[in-house]
Write an enzyme that holds these catalytic residues in place. Structure first.
Site, PDB file in Angstrom:
ATOM      1  N   GLU A 200      16.290  -9.454  39.672  1.00 42.60           N
ATOM      2  CA  GLU A 200      15.191 -10.178  40.312  1.00 42.60           C
ATOM      3  C   GLU A 200      14.908 -11.545  39.697  1.00 42.60           C
ATOM      4  O   GLU A 200      14.451 -12.466  40.368  1.00 42.60           O
ATOM      5  CB  GLU A 200      13.894  -9.353  40.265  1.00 42.60           C
ATOM      6  CG  GLU A 200      13.916  -8.093  41.101  1.00 42.60           C
ATOM      7  CD  GLU A 200      14.340  -6.880  40.310  1.00 42.60           C
ATOM      8  OE1 GLU A 200      13.645  -5.854  40.378  1.00 42.60           O
ATOM      9  OE2 GLU A 200      15.381  -6.947  39.609  1.00 42.60           O
ATOM     10  N   SER A 201      15.154 -11.682  38.405  1.00 37.25           N
ATOM     11  CA  SER A 201      14.815 -12.927  37.718  1.00 37.25           C
ATOM     12  C   SER A 201      15.684 -14.105  38.137  1.00 37.25           C
ATOM     13  O   SER A 201      15.386 -15.255  37.786  1.00 37.25           O
ATOM     14  CB  SER A 201      14.927 -12.724  36.203  1.00 37.25           C
ATOM     15  OG  SER A 201      16.210 -12.245  35.864  1.00 37.25           O
TER      16      SER A 201
END
Length: 372
Positions: A200-201
């Site tokens: 997700e980052s």
């Protein structure tokens, strides 16, 4: 979804409930949740270096998150941006490397960084890590972690079975916890080099790091802003995802954020599971005290856990089974003893592992009937 004001709403208790934060709206006949953006006036950002014009780079960090977007939002509200960096440099960086332009920065704080070991330096992409060395570096990072990973029989069983759902050229997201075992077994089976893992980052390609460095990737092909990553997720760009779960009910709904007497942030769980064609939930059948052994492929339940994870009704809805059926998603629930699949009627038992007694170890322990 639990944040729907017609359900629980965005507040986690009576003090934090604010009906104005999320509204239910309809656009062109489709239902949406409308989120009111907060007015951000202060940004505290961590970067690597600032040049003499105040431009900020992130060279020694494994991600920048949404640093630029945050700064832009703050300046749009006439707020202040404060950036901590490891050092000041005289020579300006290449324009493409300056994540935050100096015109958006109000104050710079120089703080000498803590000593970094070689393992964490590898996460920044400062040097190339070939595919054959990904796992070696993952082990190095685990060895210097303050929270070493414990070997789990249940995690190994679940991760190995779940990894069988991977297909060549899949674009994949793997959640934290038991789902992390999927990447390990994808490597052992040779599939890891034939799929693209994401986090997700903003990382894409490579091997996700677990534990306290979760969010970083070893050997990433690209690292961009988190918002760009969620553009991919929200528009169905993934082929498959592997997520954890606290509870599942007879309809197939999942609670992944509200445990007994505790509340965990949902992170990107809702976005990722909403549009991905194949969703695989990786979870133990029950928890707290569960003891399982496996020898030569035969699974033995030595002791059942005290907390049931298959329940009549989940405490909160993180994932809607009804919406998944409407969207035509394939949804699996992989445990250490069996596998269920979501159908319009609810859960269907599609696989029982060798050594497991279907009646005693599965059906008798479910508070609802399932299709067989």
């Amino acid at each position: 979804m639990f944040v729907d004001p017609r359900r629980e709403g965005p507040g986690i208790n009576r003090i934090s409930i604010d009906d104005s934060l999320v509204k239910h709206v309809e656009v062109d006949g489709d239902e949406f949740l409308y989120y009111k953006l907060p007015k951000i006036t202060i940004a505290l950002i961590k970067g690597t270096a600032a040049d003499r014009k105040g431009n900020i780079t992130f060279d020694d960090m494994f991600m920048s998150g949404d640093a630029l977007s945050i700064c832009q939002a703050v300046k749009a509200n006439r707020g202040k941006v404060i950036v901590q960096v490891d050092r000041l440099v005289d020579t300006p960086s290449r324009p493409r490397n300056a994540i935050i332009p100096g015109c958006l920065v109000d104050a710079i704080v120089v703080a000498e960084p803590e000593k970094r070991n070689e393992a964490y330096t590898a996460l920044t992409g400062s040097f190339e890590i070939p595919y054959k060395d990904w796992y070696t570096w993952s082990e190095k990072i685990e060895n210097v972690s303050t929270k070493p990973k414990k070997n789990s029989v249940t995690g190994n069983i679940i991760g190995k079975r779940a990894a069988q759902e991977l297909r060549v050229d899949d674009i994949v997201n793997i959640g934290i916890g038991i789902p992390e075992m999927v990447s390990r077994y994808a490597r052992k089976s040779g599939m890891l080099d034939m799929v693209t893992l994401t986090v997700e980052s903003g990382g894409i390609g490579g091997f996700p790091v677990s534990g306290e460095a979760f969010g970083a990737m070893i050997g990433a092909a690209s690292v961009y802003d988190m918002a760009n990553q969620f553009d991919l997720y929200d528009n169905g760009g993934l082929d498959i995802c592997f997520m954890g779960a606290l509870e599942v009910d007879k309809y197939g709904n999942i609670n992944a954020h509200r445990g007994p007497g505790a509340f965990a942030g949902i992170g990107g769980f809702a976005n990722i599971t909403a549009k991905t064609p194949t969703v695989v939930f990786c979870m133990t059948f029950d928890a707290k005290g569960l003891e399982v052994t496996q020898k030569k492929g035969v699974v033995t339940i030595q002791k059942e856990g005290e907390i049931a994870k298959f329940v009549e009704k989940v405490n909160s809805v993180s994932f809607s089974a009804k919406r998944a059926i409407e969207n035509g998603q394939k949804v699996l629930y992989v445990t250490e003893r069996c596998v269920f699949r979501l159908t319009p009627k609810g859960l269907k038992l599609i696989e029982v592992y060798p050594g497991v007694d279907m009646q005693k170890d599965i059906l008798d322990r479910l508070p609802f009937e399932v299709e067989i």
